[in-house]
Motif scaffolding. Structure first.
Motif, PDB file in Angstrom:
ATOM      1  N   THR A   1       0.838  -1.206   0.000  1.00  0.00           N
ATOM      2  CA  THR A   1       0.000   0.000   0.000  1.00  0.00           C
ATOM      3  C   THR A   1       0.874   1.257   0.000  1.00  0.00           C
ATOM      4  N   LEU A   2       0.241   2.380  -0.293  1.00  0.00           N
ATOM      5  CA  LEU A   2       0.963   3.653  -0.300  1.00  0.00           C
ATOM      6  C   LEU A   2       1.490   3.988   1.098  1.00  0.00           C
ATOM      7  N   GLU A   3       0.693   3.711   2.129  1.00  0.00           N
ATOM      8  CA  GLU A   3       1.118   4.011   3.505  1.00  0.00           C
ATOM      9  C   GLU A   3       2.401   3.254   3.836  1.00  0.00           C
ATOM     10  N   GLU A   4       2.433   1.964   3.442  1.00  0.00           N
ATOM     11  CA  GLU A   4       3.632   1.162   3.704  1.00  0.00           C
ATOM     12  C   GLU A   4       4.831   1.694   2.910  1.00  0.00           C
ATOM     13  N   ALA A   5       4.566   2.157   1.691  1.00  0.00           N
ATOM     14  CA  ALA A   5       5.649   2.698   0.864  1.00  0.00           C
ATOM     15  C   ALA A   5       6.242   3.940   1.513  1.00  0.00           C
ATOM     16  N   LEU A   6       5.356   4.814   2.020  1.00  0.00           N
ATOM     17  CA  LEU A   6       5.832   6.051   2.654  1.00  0.00           C
ATOM     18  C   LEU A   6       6.629   5.718   3.919  1.00  0.00           C
TER      19      LEU A   6
ATOM     20  N   ASN B   1      -1.541  -2.222 -10.117  1.00  0.00           N
ATOM     21  CA  ASN B   1      -2.239  -1.042  -9.604  1.00  0.00           C
ATOM     22  C   ASN B   1      -1.516   0.232 -10.083  1.00  0.00           C
ATOM     23  N   TRP B   2      -2.044   0.824 -11.157  1.00  0.00           N
ATOM     24  CA  TRP B   2      -1.371   1.975 -11.774  1.00  0.00           C
ATOM     25  C   TRP B   2      -1.456   3.208 -10.906  1.00  0.00           C
ATOM     26  N   SER B   3      -2.559   3.352 -10.151  1.00  0.00           N
ATOM     27  CA  SER B   3      -2.656   4.562  -9.338  1.00  0.00           C
ATOM     28  C   SER B   3      -1.694   4.478  -8.153  1.00  0.00           C
ATOM     29  N   LEU B   4      -1.463   3.261  -7.625  1.00  0.00           N
ATOM     30  CA  LEU B   4      -0.473   3.113  -6.554  1.00  0.00           C
ATOM     31  C   LEU B   4       0.911   3.527  -7.060  1.00  0.00           C
TER      32      LEU B   4
ATOM     33  N   MET C   1       3.101   6.671  -5.659  1.00  0.00           N
ATOM     34  CA  MET C   1       4.437   6.463  -5.105  1.00  0.00           C
ATOM     35  C   MET C   1       5.463   7.346  -5.817  1.00  0.00           C
ATOM     36  N   VAL C   2       5.360   7.401  -7.149  1.00  0.00           N
ATOM     37  CA  VAL C   2       6.308   8.222  -7.913  1.00  0.00           C
ATOM     38  C   VAL C   2       6.173   9.691  -7.507  1.00  0.00           C
ATOM     39  N   ALA C   3       4.913  10.113  -7.265  1.00  0.00           N
ATOM     40  CA  ALA C   3       4.688  11.521  -6.938  1.00  0.00           C
ATOM     41  C   ALA C   3       5.149  11.872  -5.526  1.00  0.00           C
ATOM     42  N   GLN C   4       5.052  10.908  -4.585  1.00  0.00           N
ATOM     43  CA  GLN C   4       5.256  11.259  -3.179  1.00  0.00           C
ATOM     44  C   GLN C   4       6.562  10.767  -2.570  1.00  0.00           C
ATOM     45  N   ILE C   5       7.298   9.925  -3.299  1.00  0.00           N
ATOM     46  CA  ILE C   5       8.500   9.329  -2.705  1.00  0.00           C
ATOM     47  C   ILE C   5       9.715   9.699  -3.554  1.00  0.00           C
ATOM     48  N   ARG C   6      10.823  10.061  -2.889  1.00  0.00           N
ATOM     49  CA  ARG C   6      11.977  10.568  -3.649  1.00  0.00           C
ATOM     50  C   ARG C   6      12.939   9.474  -4.089  1.00  0.00           C
ATOM     51  N   VAL C   7      12.907   8.296  -3.457  1.00  0.00           N
ATOM     52  CA  VAL C   7      13.836   7.236  -3.896  1.00  0.00           C
ATOM     53  C   VAL C   7      13.249   6.511  -5.105  1.00  0.00           C
ATOM     54  N   PRO C   8      14.073   5.745  -5.827  1.00  0.00           N
ATOM     55  CA  PRO C   8      13.567   5.029  -7.000  1.00  0.00           C
ATOM     56  C   PRO C   8      12.393   4.107  -6.664  1.00  0.00           C
TER      57      PRO C   8
ATOM     58  N   ARG D   1       4.719   1.025 -20.147  1.00  0.00           N
ATOM     59  CA  ARG D   1       3.860   2.038 -19.524  1.00  0.00           C
ATOM     60  C   ARG D   1       4.363   2.383 -18.116  1.00  0.00           C
ATOM     61  N   ALA D   2       4.861   1.357 -17.397  1.00  0.00           N
ATOM     62  CA  ALA D   2       5.342   1.602 -16.040  1.00  0.00           C
ATOM     63  C   ALA D   2       6.504   2.600 -16.050  1.00  0.00           C
ATOM     64  N   LEU D   3       7.400   2.484 -17.043  1.00  0.00           N
ATOM     65  CA  LEU D   3       8.499   3.456 -17.144  1.00  0.00           C
ATOM     66  C   LEU D   3       7.948   4.840 -17.441  1.00  0.00           C
ATOM     67  N   SER D   4       6.930   4.903 -18.321  1.00  0.00           N
ATOM     68  CA  SER D   4       6.348   6.200 -18.657  1.00  0.00           C
ATOM     69  C   SER D   4       5.725   6.854 -17.437  1.00  0.00           C
ATOM     70  N   VAL D   5       5.156   6.041 -16.549  1.00  0.00           N
ATOM     71  CA  VAL D   5       4.537   6.586 -15.334  1.00  0.00           C
ATOM     72  C   VAL D   5       5.624   7.094 -14.372  1.00  0.00           C
ATOM     73  N   GLY D   6       6.838   6.572 -14.512  1.00  0.00           N
ATOM     74  CA  GLY D   6       7.919   7.084 -13.669  1.00  0.00           C
ATOM     75  C   GLY D   6       8.676   6.027 -12.883  1.00  0.00           C
ATOM     76  N   ALA D   7       8.403   4.734 -13.177  1.00  0.00           N
ATOM     77  CA  ALA D   7       9.137   3.675 -12.471  1.00  0.00           C
ATOM     78  C   ALA D   7      10.623   3.760 -12.831  1.00  0.00           C
ATOM     79  N   TRP D   8      11.464   3.439 -11.856  1.00  0.00           N
ATOM     80  CA  TRP D   8      12.930   3.434 -12.070  1.00  0.00           C
ATOM     81  C   TRP D   8      13.312   2.247 -12.963  1.00  0.00           C
ATOM     82  N   CYS D   9      12.731   1.099 -12.647  1.00  0.00           N
ATOM     83  CA  CYS D   9      12.928  -0.092 -13.462  1.00  0.00           C
ATOM     84  C   CYS D   9      11.690  -0.976 -13.285  1.00  0.00           C
ATOM     85  N   VAL D  10      11.612  -2.047 -14.074  1.00  0.00           N
ATOM     86  CA  VAL D  10      10.433  -2.907 -14.016  1.00  0.00           C
ATOM     87  C   VAL D  10      10.889  -4.348 -13.781  1.00  0.00           C
ATOM     88  N   ILE D  11      10.251  -5.014 -12.824  1.00  0.00           N
ATOM     89  CA  ILE D  11      10.582  -6.420 -12.568  1.00  0.00           C
ATOM     90  C   ILE D  11       9.439  -7.289 -13.082  1.00  0.00           C
ATOM     91  N   VAL D  12       9.763  -8.227 -13.960  1.00  0.00           N
ATOM     92  CA  VAL D  12       8.759  -9.136 -14.499  1.00  0.00           C
ATOM     93  C   VAL D  12       9.173 -10.559 -14.153  1.00  0.00           C
TER      94      VAL D  12
END
Ligand SMILES: [Zn+2]
Length: 562
Positions: free
Chosen positions: A151-156, A184-187, A191-198, A213-224
């Motif tokens: 969740t976002l709370e846990e991420a923060l 979850n794209w909104s999560l 996270m990208v908007a509120q957290i400064r680390v990758p 799309r995940a990179l476009s949203v602002g992900a540092w990298c993508v794990i598949v």
């Protein structure tokens, strides 16, 4: 650039901090492949996992995510790229990622470059708190920590505690989030908007498009993971989709026209069997028409039962404008007296206890062309049916426009001659007043044509006779067709100007056996259109035939079934 890494690195040796930054940089904008086998899967074998890892690294993966010191040590012998180490631990059906410092230390000793740590706020009986594990990884192992959260709370909380990367990994896997089976794209966005680390996108990324799309949203990298490394999951996805298609049952399609009601059993490929036809007896009014409808449907139901087939639902095409919301007849002409206002969908659904969809007959013909005819390869096209009247439909992005009241695509009632011939809609100069069965007969007679032997009894039969004469070169019949072609080209050119479609497809009794007619209309349209020679407007004869209404109505039921 990486403030958190710099902050946590401040507590450790300078050279080590630089290495940590370098590891994170190597992951940037890249694909990290999670190389794991499900417990009990035949691929759960150290050498197999090592080979899978070599294969994806050769393809260009920038990092790996690997479970257990044993697998990490095996892969580390071949590869010097960043390895995110995890130790999965199961307890009472719940999974915990790297639940204690001893596991983290073992992963580090095996060659992990980053330790992934479960930072969800779930209780873990007698477990070490993740904050103290994270602090010891930084201080004693001098490695970066990837916080796996749900969740976002846990991420923060994890980033505030000093995580060097935060990953969406556990969204969908905790009690709180287990209802979500998609990424979850909104999560990720939050996270990208509120957290400064990758921020790392992981979990339920199932296609190259989603990864990009995940990179476009602002992900540092993508794990598949599963989508690449688990053949069992990939095969199950194929099988599921194929089974879903196989369970699409045949449905009953009905076409209520002015003279007859046609019905049949339609299969998902558009093939129609058990065809039946009853006279509409329109002059008898609503009750008589409805009785004919019931007779046709009952016939099919009984024939289907004999074959052991249970139709899934009922698709009805009807003349008149059909309200897309409730399937009632919004308006109808005198061809079907008393039909306007009839709750057709409700009536049929109650009578036969089958899910029912209703559509205008011209629109149904367009749907048949879209799913079973030339339209299969087109995204945007307009279809026109020429007969007693001129019907039509507009397909845009493979969707048929119905309009608020079901009137969209009423191509017959756009004016091509201001102040021209009277139309049965009340206006003058509509396309339908110039191109129809009645118009063909009129043009034929104006050119001195007359039919004496075996006088056909109705307009449709007479028009058919004229069409046959035109094919043999009869001057009056050929002239009549030529006149109709000139008028039709005016209308079709308007359509190209309004929609710029890939094609205009023409069907109906008037064009059957008249391929030259359609070709000539296309040439005339090219001459009328602005830049027409360059645009090369495509005008073709449609391929769906007399059962198009039956087939098209059925497609609505197939769509709903899927
Ligand atoms: Zn009109």
């Amino acid at each position: 650039m990486l403030p958190q890494v710099e902050a946590s690195a401040g507590k450790i040796r300078e050279g080590r901090a630089k290495e940590m930054l370098h590891v994170l940089d190597r992951l940037r904008d890249g694909l990290v492949v999670s190389c794991q086998a499900a417990p009990g899967d035949p691929l759960e074998n150290t050498d197999t996992i090592r080979r899978i890892a070599s294969s994806v690294v050769a393809a260009g993966a920038v990092g790996l995510r690997v479970n257990s010191p044993e697998h990490i040590a095996a892969i580390r012998r071949d590869a010097d790229l960043p390895i995110i180490g995890i130790q999965k631990r199961y307890s009472k059906g719940a999974i915990r990622i790297t639940p204690d410092f001893a596991s983290a230390a073992a992963l580090a000793a095996a060659g992990a470059s980053i330790i992934a740590l479960d930072c969800t706020d779930r209780a873990w009986p007698n477990g070490e708190p993740w904050r103290s594990i994270m602090e010891r990884i930084h201080r004693e192992l001098e490695l970066p920590v990837m916080a796996d959260i749900a969740t976002l709370e846990e991420a923060l909380a994890a980033s505030a505690a000093g995580a060097d990367l935060v990953a969406t990994t556990l969204h969908g896997y905790t009690e709180q989030t287990c209802k979500n089976h998609a990424f979850n794209w909104s999560l990720l966005g939050d996270m990208v908007a509120q957290i400064r680390v990758p921020i790392v996108a992981e979990g339920h990324i199932s296609s190259p498009e989603e990864a990009s799309r995940a990179l476009s949203v602002g992900a540092w990298c993508v794990i598949v993971g599963s989508a690449i490394t688990r053949p069992a999951t990939i095969a199950a996805g194929f099988i599921h989709a194929m089974n879903k298609r196989a369970i699409v049952n045949p449905v009953i399609g009905v076409d209520i026209g002015g003279t007859s009601i046609k019905a049949g059993l339609v299969d998902p490929a558009g093939e129609v069997t058990l065809i039946t036809q009853v006279p509409t007896q329109a002059s008898g009014g609503r009750e008589v028409i409805a009785a004919g409808l019931c007779e046709a449907i009952e016939q099919i139901l009984s024939d289907a039962k004999e074959q052991g087939v249970q139709p899934f639902g009922l698709g009805i095409a009807s003349a008149g404008a059909i309200d897309a919301q409730d399937g009632s007849v919004f308006a109808a002409t005198d061809n079907l007296p008393g039909w306007a206002g009839f709750q057709l969908r409700g009536f049929a659904q109650e009578r036969f206890n089958l899910p029912t969809w209703v559509v205008n007959d011209a629109h149904a013909a367009v749907l048949a062309e879209l799913h079973f005819g030339l339209g299969r390869n087109l995204s945007d096209f307009v279809a026109i049916t020429l007969g007693t009247g001129v019907g039509g439909g507009v397909v845009c992005g493979r969707k048929l426009l119905s309009g608020r009241h079901g009137f969209a695509g009423s191509i017959g009632h756009h004016v091509i001659r201001e102040g021209g011939r009277e139309c049965n809609c009340g206006r003058r100069g509509c396309l339908e007043a110039y191109v129809s069965t009645a118009a063909l007969i009129r043009e034929y007679k104006e050119r001195g044509g007359s039919i004496t032997e075996g006088q056909p009894v109705d307009d449709a039969a007479l028009a058919w006779k004229i069409s046959q004469l035109a094919a043999t070169g009869d001057p009056a019949a050929s002239g009549a067709y030529q006149a109709l072609g000139e008028y039709l080209a005016e209308g079709v050119a308007n359509i190209f100007n309004l929609f710029d479609p890939e094609a205009v497809l023409i069907s109906g009794g008037l064009v059957e056996g008249q391929p030259q007619f359609v070709t000539r209309v296309g040439e005339r349209v090219a001459a009328l259109l602005h830049f027409g020679r360059k645009r090369k407007p495509c005008v073709r004869a449609a391929t769906s035939g007399r059962l198009a209404g039956v087939q098209g109505a059925a497609t609505l039921v197939f769509e709903a079934q899927r």
